[in-house]
Design an enzyme around this catalytic site. Structure first.
Site, PDB file in Angstrom:
ATOM      1  N   HIS A 109       0.859  -1.189   0.000  1.00  0.00           N
ATOM      2  CA  HIS A 109       0.000   0.000   0.000  1.00  0.00           C
ATOM      3  C   HIS A 109       0.894   1.238   0.000  1.00  0.00           C
ATOM      4  O   HIS A 109       1.620   1.480   0.966  1.00  0.00           O
ATOM      5  CB  HIS A 109      -0.914   0.007   1.227  1.00  0.00           C
ATOM      6  CG  HIS A 109      -1.839  -1.165   1.284  1.00  0.00           C
ATOM      7  ND1 HIS A 109      -3.087  -1.156   0.696  1.00  0.00           N
ATOM      8  CD2 HIS A 109      -1.690  -2.388   1.834  1.00  0.00           C
ATOM      9  CE1 HIS A 109      -3.675  -2.330   0.902  1.00  0.00           C
ATOM     10  NE2 HIS A 109      -2.839  -3.096   1.582  1.00  0.00           N
ATOM     11  N   ASN A 112      -6.458   0.981  -3.015  1.00  0.00           N
ATOM     12  CA  ASN A 112      -7.280   1.726  -2.049  1.00  0.00           C
ATOM     13  C   ASN A 112      -6.640   3.055  -1.672  1.00  0.00           C
ATOM     14  O   ASN A 112      -6.295   3.326  -0.532  1.00  0.00           O
ATOM     15  CB  ASN A 112      -7.568   0.880  -0.809  1.00  0.00           C
ATOM     16  CG  ASN A 112      -6.329   0.368  -0.111  1.00  0.00           C
ATOM     17  OD1 ASN A 112      -5.261   0.271  -0.702  1.00  0.00           O
ATOM     18  ND2 ASN A 112      -6.475   0.031   1.159  1.00  0.00           N
ATOM     19  N   ASP A 172      -8.590  -5.034  -2.333  1.00  0.00           N
ATOM     20  CA  ASP A 172      -7.891  -5.235  -1.066  1.00  0.00           C
ATOM     21  C   ASP A 172      -8.267  -4.205  -0.009  1.00  0.00           C
ATOM     22  O   ASP A 172      -8.421  -3.024  -0.300  1.00  0.00           O
ATOM     23  CB  ASP A 172      -6.384  -5.219  -1.262  1.00  0.00           C
ATOM     24  CG  ASP A 172      -5.666  -5.728  -0.034  1.00  0.00           C
ATOM     25  OD1 ASP A 172      -5.858  -6.902   0.305  1.00  0.00           O
ATOM     26  OD2 ASP A 172      -4.956  -4.951   0.601  1.00  0.00           O
ATOM     27  N   HIS A 188      -8.527 -10.377  -0.950  1.00  0.00           N
ATOM     28  CA  HIS A 188      -8.556 -10.141   0.493  1.00  0.00           C
ATOM     29  C   HIS A 188      -9.783 -10.878   1.016  1.00  0.00           C
ATOM     30  O   HIS A 188     -10.917 -10.552   0.650  1.00  0.00           O
ATOM     31  CB  HIS A 188      -8.674  -8.635   0.776  1.00  0.00           C
ATOM     32  CG  HIS A 188      -8.897  -8.280   2.200  1.00  0.00           C
ATOM     33  ND1 HIS A 188      -7.910  -7.730   3.001  1.00  0.00           N
ATOM     34  CD2 HIS A 188      -9.997  -8.366   2.987  1.00  0.00           C
ATOM     35  CE1 HIS A 188      -8.400  -7.508   4.213  1.00  0.00           C
ATOM     36  NE2 HIS A 188      -9.666  -7.872   4.222  1.00  0.00           N
ATOM     37  N   HIS A 220      -2.379 -12.494   2.064  1.00  0.00           N
ATOM     38  CA  HIS A 220      -2.129 -12.591   3.512  1.00  0.00           C
ATOM     39  C   HIS A 220      -2.915 -13.708   4.225  1.00  0.00           C
ATOM     40  O   HIS A 220      -3.706 -13.452   5.131  1.00  0.00           O
ATOM     41  CB  HIS A 220      -2.383 -11.249   4.196  1.00  0.00           C
ATOM     42  CG  HIS A 220      -3.638 -10.520   3.831  1.00  0.00           C
ATOM     43  ND1 HIS A 220      -4.878 -11.129   3.717  1.00  0.00           N
ATOM     44  CD2 HIS A 220      -3.849  -9.201   3.571  1.00  0.00           C
ATOM     45  CE1 HIS A 220      -5.775 -10.221   3.401  1.00  0.00           C
ATOM     46  NE2 HIS A 220      -5.185  -9.048   3.306  1.00  0.00           N
ATOM     47  N   ASN A 244      -5.035  -6.595   9.585  1.00  0.00           N
ATOM     48  CA  ASN A 244      -6.173  -7.333   9.055  1.00  0.00           C
ATOM     49  C   ASN A 244      -5.715  -8.193   7.869  1.00  0.00           C
ATOM     50  O   ASN A 244      -5.316  -7.644   6.844  1.00  0.00           O
ATOM     51  CB  ASN A 244      -7.267  -6.362   8.604  1.00  0.00           C
ATOM     52  CG  ASN A 244      -8.565  -7.048   8.299  1.00  0.00           C
ATOM     53  OD1 ASN A 244      -8.739  -8.230   8.579  1.00  0.00           O
ATOM     54  ND2 ASN A 244      -9.507  -6.310   7.731  1.00  0.00           N
ATOM     55  N   ASP A 246       2.257  -6.922   2.693  1.00  0.00           N
ATOM     56  CA  ASP A 246       1.071  -6.120   3.030  1.00  0.00           C
ATOM     57  C   ASP A 246       1.513  -4.839   3.739  1.00  0.00           C
ATOM     58  O   ASP A 246       0.936  -4.430   4.748  1.00  0.00           O
ATOM     59  CB  ASP A 246       0.083  -6.911   3.890  1.00  0.00           C
ATOM     60  CG  ASP A 246      -1.276  -6.223   4.012  1.00  0.00           C
ATOM     61  OD1 ASP A 246      -1.518  -5.239   3.289  1.00  0.00           O
ATOM     62  OD2 ASP A 246      -2.097  -6.653   4.857  1.00  0.00           O
ATOM     63  N   HIS A 275       0.926   3.876   8.310  1.00  0.00           N
ATOM     64  CA  HIS A 275      -0.019   4.797   8.947  1.00  0.00           C
ATOM     65  C   HIS A 275       0.756   5.821   9.760  1.00  0.00           C
ATOM     66  O   HIS A 275       1.896   5.581  10.167  1.00  0.00           O
ATOM     67  CB  HIS A 275      -0.983   4.054   9.873  1.00  0.00           C
ATOM     68  CG  HIS A 275      -1.959   3.166   9.178  1.00  0.00           C
ATOM     69  ND1 HIS A 275      -2.968   3.650   8.372  1.00  0.00           N
ATOM     70  CD2 HIS A 275      -2.090   1.812   9.161  1.00  0.00           C
ATOM     71  CE1 HIS A 275      -3.679   2.642   7.892  1.00  0.00           C
ATOM     72  NE2 HIS A 275      -3.162   1.514   8.354  1.00  0.00           N
TER      73      HIS A 275
END
Length: 439
Positions: free
Chosen positions: A70, A102, A160, A187, A241, A287, A314, A318
């Site tokens: 990501h 995303n 995802d 996912h 994952h 997750n 993954d 953040h």
């Protein structure tokens, strides 16, 4: 400039080479591999057109291909950007990444794919393959134009971060993916079964924290559904994952039945259990969540057997604020680009679960093969994406040293053995441990 890597242990699943060789890199490609490579470059060395790299004691492997990253860019640049994500990848020995859709806006159109691809070529140190969304806006209501996105170079689709809960709509997406030969990254999470629970494994640990968590079935139900849809449609399905013992069992059965299914596991899922959660710490929230010991054992067995094909990160950066507030409030996800190889070396190779060749298969060669790109190989004539690894170098993971904007990791303070020394992309050194980033 040409590069000559001398005396390293070349580990290449494509050719089966595992031994001490010289590797000559010219014009962005692997020119020669073998002891004779050094004999043809004396004149160029004297003229300063060749850099000789001492590979003694190092693994020389294809660059890592990470199918699950990501980048947060566009729209969430305070978490990560193409620039910072590319540097994090290079530092971790990753030379190709699949960027999940995303973002804001969601990568759901050929126009956005075209724009992102052009930006990545200018801003990112490594190769980026952008993943298109399955549905517009990832809202689960209307399919994207998968064929048009493929024409812009998209190799795979994914929703995802969530599952497409409308099975009929997802069936249609997989039919289109099969027709267009587009990989589907899944996912697996039944959102109806979450029922407002906190994303932490329902276990003795979650109950001790007073948290109502989620069970393995949340993942397993959708994994079973997606495998059956792959069987029906013929779409190539890749389960992201995997975290449960039954996911491993289902993938094994699917492969035995000839269904086109592959699967990945992340370092946190094969290393940590819910029992390792020290308290109400959002850095342990991801997750799918950390599972039980028997799940970890099944994942490790699946990796060893080749039932689990790939190790991916993954990577989910953040901000500190996003991860504050414990499990109830923290965003899901941890970073992984800078730590995946060191953790895999420590937990898999040095513990005898995988050989160095098997590790290179899971992290370099097989993900490239699944993605359908001509990378992950050190064969002569191939693109010169390489990582040099010191298998005996010991270090302590310190999040303050990350180049990613995200510092959210449960591995802060972990002792590891096996470190990236150099990363080469298209024949150019982009990261060197002693010098930092060279581009």
């Amino acid at each position: 400039m040409k590069l000559l890597i001398q005396g390293g242990r070349v580990i290449d699943p494509d050719t089966g080479r595992d031994g001490i060789y010289d590797v000559l890199v010219e014009d962005g490609h692997i020119s020669r591999v073998g002891e004779a490579a050094s004999l043809a470059v004396d004149r160029e060395e004297a003229s300063g057109e060749l850099r000789i790299i001492d590979g003694t004691g190092l693994y020389v492997m294809p660059g890592i291909v990470d199918l699950h990253v990501h980048l947060r860019d566009p729209g969430l640049e305070y978490k990560e950007t193409l620039f910072t994500g590319g540097r994090a990848a290079a530092k971790g020995g990753v030379t190709t990444i699949c960027a999940m859709p995303n973002t804001k806006p969601v990568t759901d159109s050929p126009e956005l794919l075209r724009s992102q691809t052009a930006r990545a070529k200018k801003e990112c140190l490594v190769h980026v393959s952008f993943v298109g969304a399955v549905t517009k806006g990832q809202e689960g209501n209307e399919l994207t134009d998968i064929a048009a996105m493929k024409r812009e170079g998209m190799a795979c689709i994914s929703e995802d971060g969530k599952s497409v809960m409308d099975a009929k709509l997802y069936q249609k997406a997989m039919e289109t993916a099969a027709r267009e030969d587009v990989l589907v990254l899944a996912h697996c999470e039944d959102q109806n079964m979450v029922r407002g629970a906190v994303i932490v494994n329902e276990s003795e640990r979650s109950r001790s924290l007073g948290i109502f968590g989620v069970t393995n079935a949340v993942e397993d139900v959708i994994a079973a559904r997606d495998i059956l849809l792959a069987k029906e449609t013929g779409a190539r399905l890749h389960l992201c994952h995997c975290s449960t013992k039954d996911s491993v069992r289902m993938v094994r059965l699917a492969k035995e039945a000839g269904i086109p299914v592959t699967a990945e596991v992340c370092p946190h899922h094969f290393t940590l259990t819910s029992g390792d959660i020290p308290g109400d710490d959002g850095n342990y929230k991801m997750n799918p969540p950390l599972r039980e010991k028997e799940d970890v054992e099944a994942l490790l067995a699946g990796l060893k057997e080749g039932v689990i094909d790939v190790i991916s990160t993954d990577h989910a950066p953040h901000s500190e604020e996003d991860k504050a507030g414990g499990f109830r409030k923290a965003a899901c996800g941890i970073v992984g680009l800078e730590t995946s190889l060191s953790i895999a070396m420590t937990e898999l190779v040095h513990k005898g679960i995988l050989t160095p060749m098997e590790l290179a298969e899971r992290m370099c060669y097989t993900p490239a093969k699944i993605l359908g790109i001509d990378r992950g190989s050190l064969a002569e004539g191939k693109c010169a994406d390489l990582v040099l690894v010191d298998p005996e170098r010991e270090a302590v993971i310190r999040k303050e040293n990350f180049v990613s904007k995200g510092k959210n990791t449960p591995f802060d303070g972990k002792h590891v053995k096996g470190m990236v020394v150099m990363t080469i992309v298209d024949g150019e050194i982009v990261y060197e441990e002693r010098e930092g980033f060279l581009k």
